[in-house]
Design a protein around this motif. Structure first.
Motif, PDB file in Angstrom:
ATOM      1  N   VAL A   1       0.784  -1.202  -0.181  1.00 14.74           N
ATOM      2  CA  VAL A   1       0.219   0.676   0.106  1.00 14.74           C
ATOM      3  C   VAL A   1       1.095   0.882   0.058  1.00 14.74           C
ATOM      4  O   VAL A   1       1.160   2.080   1.077  1.00 14.74           O
ATOM      5  CB  VAL A   1      -0.588  -0.131   0.983  1.00 14.74           C
TER       6      VAL A   1
ATOM      7  N   GLN B   1      -2.522   4.790  -2.299  1.00  4.22           N
ATOM      8  CA  GLN B   1      -2.944   4.297  -2.327  1.00  4.22           C
ATOM      9  C   GLN B   1      -3.430   4.055  -0.540  1.00  4.22           C
ATOM     10  O   GLN B   1      -4.679   4.362  -0.859  1.00  4.22           O
ATOM     11  CB  GLN B   1      -2.484   2.859  -2.555  1.00  4.22           C
TER      12      GLN B   1
ATOM     13  N   LEU C   1      -7.635   4.389   0.182  1.00  2.00           N
ATOM     14  CA  LEU C   1      -7.856   3.571   0.867  1.00  2.00           C
ATOM     15  C   LEU C   1      -8.351   4.132   2.046  1.00  2.00           C
ATOM     16  O   LEU C   1      -9.278   3.776   3.167  1.00  2.00           O
ATOM     17  CB  LEU C   1      -7.011   2.727   1.542  1.00  2.00           C
TER      18      LEU C   1
ATOM     19  N   THR D   1      -4.125   5.551 -10.009  1.00  2.00           N
ATOM     20  CA  THR D   1      -4.027   4.812  -9.325  1.00  2.00           C
ATOM     21  C   THR D   1      -5.410   4.204  -8.100  1.00  2.00           C
ATOM     22  O   THR D   1      -5.391   2.813  -7.770  1.00  2.00           O
ATOM     23  CB  THR D   1      -4.169   6.050  -7.245  1.00  2.00           C
TER      24      THR D   1
ATOM     25  N   LYS E   1      -4.871   0.833 -10.011  1.00  2.00           N
ATOM     26  CA  LYS E   1      -4.156  -0.398  -9.192  1.00  2.00           C
ATOM     27  C   LYS E   1      -4.602  -1.026  -8.164  1.00  2.00           C
ATOM     28  O   LYS E   1      -4.349  -1.831  -8.547  1.00  2.00           O
ATOM     29  CB  LYS E   1      -2.830   0.369  -8.846  1.00  2.00           C
ATOM     30  N   MET E   2      -5.857  -0.328  -7.682  1.00  2.00           N
ATOM     31  CA  MET E   2      -6.343  -0.417  -6.640  1.00  2.00           C
ATOM     32  C   MET E   2      -7.698  -1.408  -7.143  1.00  2.00           C
ATOM     33  O   MET E   2      -7.597  -2.924  -6.051  1.00  2.00           O
ATOM     34  CB  MET E   2      -6.688   0.649  -5.932  1.00  2.00           C
TER      35      MET E   2
ATOM     36  N   LYS F   1      -5.525  -5.315  -8.073  1.00  2.00           N
ATOM     37  CA  LYS F   1      -5.495  -5.581  -6.343  1.00  2.00           C
ATOM     38  C   LYS F   1      -6.358  -6.703  -6.082  1.00  2.00           C
ATOM     39  O   LYS F   1      -6.333  -6.940  -4.673  1.00  2.00           O
ATOM     40  CB  LYS F   1      -4.717  -4.798  -5.835  1.00  2.00           C
TER      41      LYS F   1
ATOM     42  N   PHE G   1      -8.492  -4.547  -3.718  1.00  2.00           N
ATOM     43  CA  PHE G   1      -8.457  -3.374  -2.711  1.00  2.00           C
ATOM     44  C   PHE G   1     -10.160  -2.667  -2.758  1.00  2.00           C
ATOM     45  O   PHE G   1     -10.918  -1.664  -2.467  1.00  2.00           O
ATOM     46  CB  PHE G   1      -7.579  -2.124  -2.945  1.00  2.00           C
TER      47      PHE G   1
ATOM     48  N   ILE H   1     -14.874   0.278  -1.300  1.00  2.00           N
ATOM     49  CA  ILE H   1     -13.431  -0.402  -1.038  1.00  2.00           C
ATOM     50  C   ILE H   1     -13.753  -1.972  -0.312  1.00  2.00           C
ATOM     51  O   ILE H   1     -15.180  -2.243  -0.066  1.00  2.00           O
ATOM     52  CB  ILE H   1     -13.761   0.302  -0.049  1.00  2.00           C
TER      53      ILE H   1
ATOM     54  N   GLY I   1      -9.462  -4.398   0.575  1.00  2.00           N
ATOM     55  CA  GLY I   1      -8.290  -3.217   0.662  1.00  2.00           C
ATOM     56  C   GLY I   1      -8.914  -2.320   2.221  1.00  2.00           C
ATOM     57  O   GLY I   1      -8.483  -2.032   2.746  1.00  2.00           O
TER      58      GLY I   1
ATOM     59  N   HIS J   1      -5.122  -1.601   4.143  1.00  2.00           N
ATOM     60  CA  HIS J   1      -5.517   0.403   5.006  1.00  2.00           C
ATOM     61  C   HIS J   1      -4.968  -0.502   6.330  1.00  2.00           C
ATOM     62  O   HIS J   1      -4.172   0.760   6.643  1.00  2.00           O
ATOM     63  CB  HIS J   1      -6.899   0.754   4.663  1.00  2.00           C
TER      64      HIS J   1
END
Length: 160
Positions: free
Chosen positions: A47, A51, A55, A85, A88-89, A92, A94, A111, A115, A119
């Motif tokens: 993270v 990110q 989050l 961003t 990318k999240m 993943k 998130f 979220i 995620g 966080h």
């Protein structure tokens, strides 16, 4: 209003009393110092700072969906950077995206459990690293200080 009068009005607004400027200047310096420390602590983790910031934004109201443009406005960041961003999240896991019924060109972002967990892990890392910052502070001092910061944040947020 004439250009001269508008300039005079602007100049008066720009004349901050020294204590006002010192407060804003100190906040800027504190921001630089904490941003640097956050980057050092989170770079190389799952993270990274951009990110974590997103989050963190989502965790305040985790059931509320957000659009990229809404996030960009709230964080006062350029939309292309937020889009990058967010991509990318999403990759993943998130965040998750749903079609926006009000606008077929955008998605509503939420979220995910992953995620929220990422966080929490990053936040714990930051909390441990910053714990000594307030060593020796009384609880009432921290509460009072937070109250003043909250008042300032609210004022700045309402006047943007």
């Amino acid at each position: 209003m004439s250009a001269t009068k508008e300039n005079e009005k602007y100049d008066r607004k720009m004349e901050l009393p020294s204590s006002d400027f010192r407060i804003v200047n100190w906040i800027g310096i504190i921001s630089q110092l904490t941003d640097t420390k956050m980057r050092q602590l989170l770079d190389g983790t799952d993270v990274p700072p951009p990110q974590f910031i997103l989050l963190n934004h989502f965790t305040h109201q985790p059931d509320e969906g957000r659009t990229v443009s809404g996030i960009a406005w709230a964080l006062q960041q350029p939309q292309p950077g937020i889009t990058k961003t967010v991509a990318k999240m999403l990759k993943k896991g998130f965040l998750r995206a749903e079609d926006n019924p009000a606008d077929g060109r955008s998605k509503i972002l939420y979220i995910t459990k992953s995620g929220t967990q990422a966080h929490a892990k990053a936040k714990e890392r930051l909390e441990i690293a910053f714990a000594d910052t307030f060593e020796g502070w009384r609880e009432w001092e921290k509460k009072d200080f937070f109250g003043f910061l909250d008042r300032l944040k609210t004022s700045l947020d309402e006047s943007r």
